[in-house]
Design a protein around this motif. Structure first.
Motif, mmCIF file in Angstrom:
data_model
loop_
_atom_site.group_PDB
_atom_site.id
_atom_site.type_symbol
_atom_site.label_atom_id
_atom_site.label_comp_id
_atom_site.label_asym_id
_atom_site.label_seq_id
_atom_site.Cartn_x
_atom_site.Cartn_y
_atom_site.Cartn_z
ATOM 1 N N HIS A 143 0.779 -1.197 0.115
ATOM 2 C CA HIS A 143 0.113 0.037 0.152
ATOM 3 C C HIS A 143 0.902 1.195 -0.059
ATOM 4 C CE1 HIS A 143 -3.025 -3.201 1.536
ATOM 5 N NE2 HIS A 143 -3.660 -2.407 0.831
ATOM 6 N N ASN A 144 1.800 1.207 -0.904
ATOM 7 C CA ASN A 144 2.693 2.536 -1.079
ATOM 8 C C ASN A 144 2.546 2.709 -2.709
ATOM 9 O OD1 ASN A 144 4.088 3.433 1.385
ATOM 10 N ND2 ASN A 144 4.574 1.214 1.394
ATOM 11 N N SER A 145 3.348 3.689 -3.235
ATOM 12 C CA SER A 145 3.437 4.013 -4.535
ATOM 13 C C SER A 145 4.789 3.756 -5.438
ATOM 14 C CB SER A 145 3.073 5.441 -4.611
ATOM 15 O OG SER A 145 1.727 5.798 -4.090
ATOM 16 N N ILE A 146 5.254 2.499 -4.985
ATOM 17 C CA ILE A 146 6.574 1.864 -5.529
ATOM 18 C C ILE A 146 6.378 1.284 -6.747
ATOM 19 C CG2 ILE A 146 8.480 0.682 -5.013
ATOM 20 C CD1 ILE A 146 7.777 0.587 -2.353
ATOM 21 N N HIS A 147 6.649 2.403 -7.919
ATOM 22 C CA HIS A 147 6.306 1.808 -9.280
ATOM 23 C C HIS A 147 7.407 0.782 -9.879
ATOM 24 C CE1 HIS A 147 2.795 4.335 -8.940
ATOM 25 N NE2 HIS A 147 3.621 5.346 -8.757
ATOM 26 N N HIS A 148 8.481 0.860 -9.348
ATOM 27 C CA HIS A 148 9.770 0.410 -9.970
ATOM 28 C C HIS A 148 10.757 -0.276 -9.000
ATOM 29 C CE1 HIS A 148 13.190 1.276 -12.793
ATOM 30 N NE2 HIS A 148 13.224 -0.181 -12.586
ATOM 31 N N LEU A 149 11.056 -1.543 -8.908
ATOM 32 C CA LEU A 149 11.971 -2.067 -8.179
ATOM 33 C C LEU A 149 13.232 -2.107 -8.985
ATOM 34 C CD1 LEU A 149 10.660 -5.204 -6.486
ATOM 35 C CD2 LEU A 149 10.823 -2.980 -5.755
ATOM 36 N N ARG A 150 14.351 -1.334 -8.397
ATOM 37 C CA ARG A 150 15.708 -1.168 -9.093
ATOM 38 C C ARG A 150 16.811 -2.371 -8.295
ATOM 39 N NH1 ARG A 150 13.188 3.645 -8.724
ATOM 40 N NH2 ARG A 150 13.156 4.821 -10.644
ATOM 41 N N ALA A 151 17.684 -2.463 -9.108
ATOM 42 C CA ALA A 151 18.851 -3.459 -8.920
ATOM 43 C C ALA A 151 19.366 -3.099 -7.424
ATOM 44 C CB ALA A 151 20.056 -3.396 -9.872
ATOM 45 N N ARG A 152 19.559 -4.235 -6.457
ATOM 46 C CA ARG A 152 20.286 -4.111 -5.364
ATOM 47 C C ARG A 152 19.400 -3.233 -4.318
ATOM 48 N NH1 ARG A 152 25.321 -6.213 -5.505
ATOM 49 N NH2 ARG A 152 26.271 -6.468 -7.536
ATOM 50 N N ASP A 153 17.943 -3.191 -4.623
ATOM 51 C CA ASP A 153 17.077 -2.378 -3.408
ATOM 52 C C ASP A 153 17.223 -3.276 -2.336
ATOM 53 O OD1 ASP A 153 16.460 -0.199 -4.739
ATOM 54 O OD2 ASP A 153 14.509 -0.970 -5.631
ATOM 55 N N PHE A 154 17.424 -4.745 -2.262
ATOM 56 C CA PHE A 154 17.449 -5.206 -0.950
ATOM 57 C C PHE A 154 18.825 -5.991 -0.522
ATOM 58 C CE2 PHE A 154 13.155 -5.407 -3.064
ATOM 59 C CZ PHE A 154 12.313 -4.791 -1.847
ATOM 60 N N GLN A 155 19.751 -5.149 -1.092
ATOM 61 C CA GLN A 155 21.060 -5.824 -0.675
ATOM 62 C C GLN A 155 21.599 -5.920 0.505
ATOM 63 O OE1 GLN A 155 24.298 -3.716 -2.532
ATOM 64 N NE2 GLN A 155 23.593 -1.817 -1.941
ATOM 65 N N SER A 156 21.169 -5.036 1.594
ATOM 66 C CA SER A 156 21.189 -5.097 2.933
ATOM 67 C C SER A 156 20.127 -6.108 3.883
ATOM 68 C CB SER A 156 20.862 -3.687 3.470
ATOM 69 O OG SER A 156 19.910 -3.062 3.388
ATOM 70 N N ALA A 157 19.290 -6.532 3.068
ATOM 71 C CA ALA A 157 18.481 -7.084 3.890
ATOM 72 C C ALA A 157 18.550 -8.622 3.685
ATOM 73 C CB ALA A 157 16.775 -6.778 3.466
ATOM 74 N N ARG A 158 19.873 -9.039 4.272
ATOM 75 C CA ARG A 158 20.367 -10.265 3.769
ATOM 76 C C ARG A 158 19.485 -11.693 4.568
ATOM 77 N NH1 ARG A 158 25.278 -10.065 1.550
ATOM 78 N NH2 ARG A 158 26.223 -7.995 1.464
ATOM 79 N N SER A 159 18.736 -10.967 5.771
ATOM 80 C CA SER A 159 17.952 -12.200 6.434
ATOM 81 C C SER A 159 16.378 -12.172 6.331
ATOM 82 C CB SER A 159 18.181 -11.923 8.041
ATOM 83 O OG SER A 159 19.557 -11.956 8.470
ATOM 84 N N LEU A 160 15.904 -11.508 5.325
ATOM 85 C CA LEU A 160 14.313 -11.605 4.766
ATOM 86 C C LEU A 160 13.858 -12.863 4.646
ATOM 87 C CD1 LEU A 160 13.470 -8.607 2.818
ATOM 88 C CD2 LEU A 160 13.070 -8.968 5.156
ATOM 89 N N ARG A 161 12.769 -13.158 5.240
ATOM 90 C CA ARG A 161 12.118 -14.512 4.982
ATOM 91 C C ARG A 161 10.967 -14.358 4.212
ATOM 92 N NH1 ARG A 161 16.356 -15.629 6.818
ATOM 93 N NH2 ARG A 161 16.902 -17.438 8.179
ATOM 94 N N THR A 162 10.338 -13.152 4.635
ATOM 95 C CA THR A 162 9.101 -12.635 3.909
ATOM 96 C C THR A 162 9.075 -11.295 3.508
ATOM 97 O OG1 THR A 162 7.738 -11.980 5.839
ATOM 98 C CG2 THR A 162 7.546 -14.289 5.416
ATOM 99 N N LEU A 163 8.635 -10.995 2.211
ATOM 100 C CA LEU A 163 8.699 -9.694 1.518
ATOM 101 C C LEU A 163 7.388 -9.476 0.908
ATOM 102 C CD1 LEU A 163 9.966 -7.035 0.538
ATOM 103 C CD2 LEU A 163 11.038 -8.481 -1.250
ATOM 104 N N ASN A 164 6.683 -8.458 1.304
ATOM 105 C CA ASN A 164 5.053 -8.076 0.759
ATOM 106 C C ASN A 164 5.381 -6.683 0.199
ATOM 107 O OD1 ASN A 164 2.634 -7.427 0.410
ATOM 108 N ND2 ASN A 164 1.820 -7.729 2.157
ATOM 109 N N ILE A 165 5.213 -6.629 -1.195
ATOM 110 C CA ILE A 165 5.257 -5.424 -2.042
ATOM 111 C C ILE A 165 3.939 -5.375 -3.053
ATOM 112 C CG2 ILE A 165 6.858 -4.019 -3.470
ATOM 113 C CD1 ILE A 165 8.738 -6.482 -3.465
#
Length: 464
Positions: A291-313
């Motif tokens: 429920h945001n306005s993220i229209h574009h996922l770019r390269a390495r957007d999540f490079q610091s989130a190494r422990s993520l198990r679930t991601l809701n976009i």
């Protein structure tokens, strides 16, 4: 005689109450009675059962055990006071009081909670913390006070917590004047690098937006204009002007809410984000960007989130996902891309998701043409992934058809329009081996120019 006897009896009756009062107060009259009443209240405070003190209802909280630690979850319970420690069956190690109605933390507010390792007080209405509020919390390591109404806080309030490693104070309207001097000096001690990060001054105007970690403590006790001019803060030229803020990507720590139980979770939903925030801590396990306005996922957007198990976009009206945008999410188990504006997913986007088990794709206008084949190809090679919502929205002849069915029908019809090369057929059909066609092939090879058939020889010329 009878009259005198009656008068004597009445006098004795009048004297009895004062005599009894003196006995109960040990000769101190009304003062002693008040002392006894106060003493009884203090003693009674330690005799409350789990249902709470007389006339009070026990908060509807949950006691849970995670990895051997006792958690008490009192989030979203509309509490306006701290529950007494005797309410719980076991002494908790983690107390979660986020999103309640707490306004003041009084001295001794956490009496009986000496075993606490973490205390979550974020998203309340706390405007005052008395100096002895955290008395007894010698084992506390994490204190969350972000998203409250604190304008000042004394260093004395932190002294009872010698083992405090993480203190979050951002999103409070800090009034950076002399009473905040001791706190800023404490936060700026090098060993306190994890205390008070991202907290910024709200007032006065000359310091607005500056981090408590960086503001010069000497500026906090600057005297106001002796003429009483309220505009002094804005016009005083002796104080260096605050540099204009850097307009970059939003910071996850200040833009989102972070929760500790049962695993570290960051809630960035409905925050008006137009891109993935930076600085996602590497220990966050669950991240909600819906429920945001993220229209574009770019390269390495999540490079610091190494422990993520679930991601809701989900619900972002997202139109494009670049290759390598999910780079580094090696442990991701659940990915929600539903209710966006995706037509297809580019080749290579999913290649890092080795352990993905759930993929939500519904509510996207999937276009069933050759560009959608990658998604089906990837799912075919990852049969352990449960997915949903992969339905053709266009072109009209395939609307409502599952993308997987479309790809299968495409592959069935494709050979009719495809011409096999003779080279492929010769190599794959054993019946053509040692036939006139094979002999002709050998003759053609012999007729090739010699410089193509024989390796060239190079002459070595010695210059010395």
């Amino acid at each position: 005689m009878q009259v005198n006897s009656c008068l004597l009896l009445a006098s004795l009756l009048l004297l009895l109450p004062s005599t009894e009062m003196k006995r109960s107060g040990k000769g101190r009259g009304l003062r002693g009675a008040r002392h006894k009443l106060t003493r009884d209240r203090v003693r009674g405070a330690g005799r409350h059962s789990r249902s709470g003190p007389s006339g009070l209802v026990s908060p509807d909280c949950t006691e849970l055990t995670e990895s051997g630690d006792i958690f008490v979850d009192c989030q979203d319970r509309r509490l306006n006071s701290i529950p007494i420690s005797k309410t719980w069956s076991k002494e908790p190690k983690h107390l979660l009081l986020a999103r309640n109605r707490l306004k003041i933390l009084q001295d001794g507010a956490f009496f009986g909670y000496e075993n606490l390792a973490s205390l979550d007080l974020q998203q309340n209405q706390i405007s005052l913390v008395e100096e002895g509020a955290f008395q007894g919390l010698a084992r506390l390591k994490t204190l969350l006070l972000q998203h409250n109404r604190l304008r000042t806080l004394s260093e004395e309030a932190l002294i009872p917590m010698p083992n405090l490693h993480y203190l979050r104070l951002y999103d409070n309207p800090w009034n950076c004047l002399c009473p905040l001097d001791s706190l800023t000096r404490t936060l700026q001690v090098p060993s306190n690098r994890n205390l008070g990060n991202h907290a910024r001054c709200e007032e006065p105007i000359r310091l607005k937006g500056m981090k408590l970690k960086q503001v010069d403590p000497e500026l906090l006790c600057k005297e106001s204009d002796p003429t009483g001019n309220p505009e002094w803060d804005q016009t005083n030229t002796t104080v260096p002007a605050k540099p204009s803020p850097f307009r970059g990507k939003p910071d996850a720590t200040t833009s989102c809410h972070t929760y500790l139980f049962p695993q570290i979770r960051m809630d960035c939903s409905k925050r008006g984000l137009t891109e993935v925030p930076t600085g996602i801590p590497d220990d966050v396990v669950h991240l909600d960007l819906s429920h945001n306005s993220i229209h574009h996922l770019r390269a390495r957007d999540f490079q610091s989130a190494r422990s993520l198990r679930t991601l809701n976009i989900s619900n972002n009206n997202m139109e494009r996902i670049d290759t390598a945008s999910l780079f580094g999410l090696l442990h991701l188990r659940e990915l929600d891309l539903s209710d966006n504006s995706l037509h297809y997913v580019q080749y290579g986007v999913l290649e890092d998701l080795y352990f993905l088990s759930q993929l939500k794709l519904g509510g996207n206008p999937w276009v069933c043409d050759y560009s959608i084949h990658y998604m089906v190809y990837w799912l075919h090679h990852h049969p352990g992934v449960w997915y949903s919502g992969l339905i053709c929205r266009s072109p009209p002849e395939h609307t409502g058809e599952s993308v997987e069915e479309y790809v299968h029908s495409y592959n069935r019809e494709c050979p009719k329009d495809r011409q096999h090369s003779r080279t492929d057929q010769d190599q794959t059909d054993p019946e053509l081996w040692n036939t006139p066609m094979e002999v002709q092939r050998e003759l053609e090879e012999e007729l090739e120019p010699s410089h193509l058939r024989v390796p060239q020889k190079y002459q070595i010329i010695r210059l010395s």
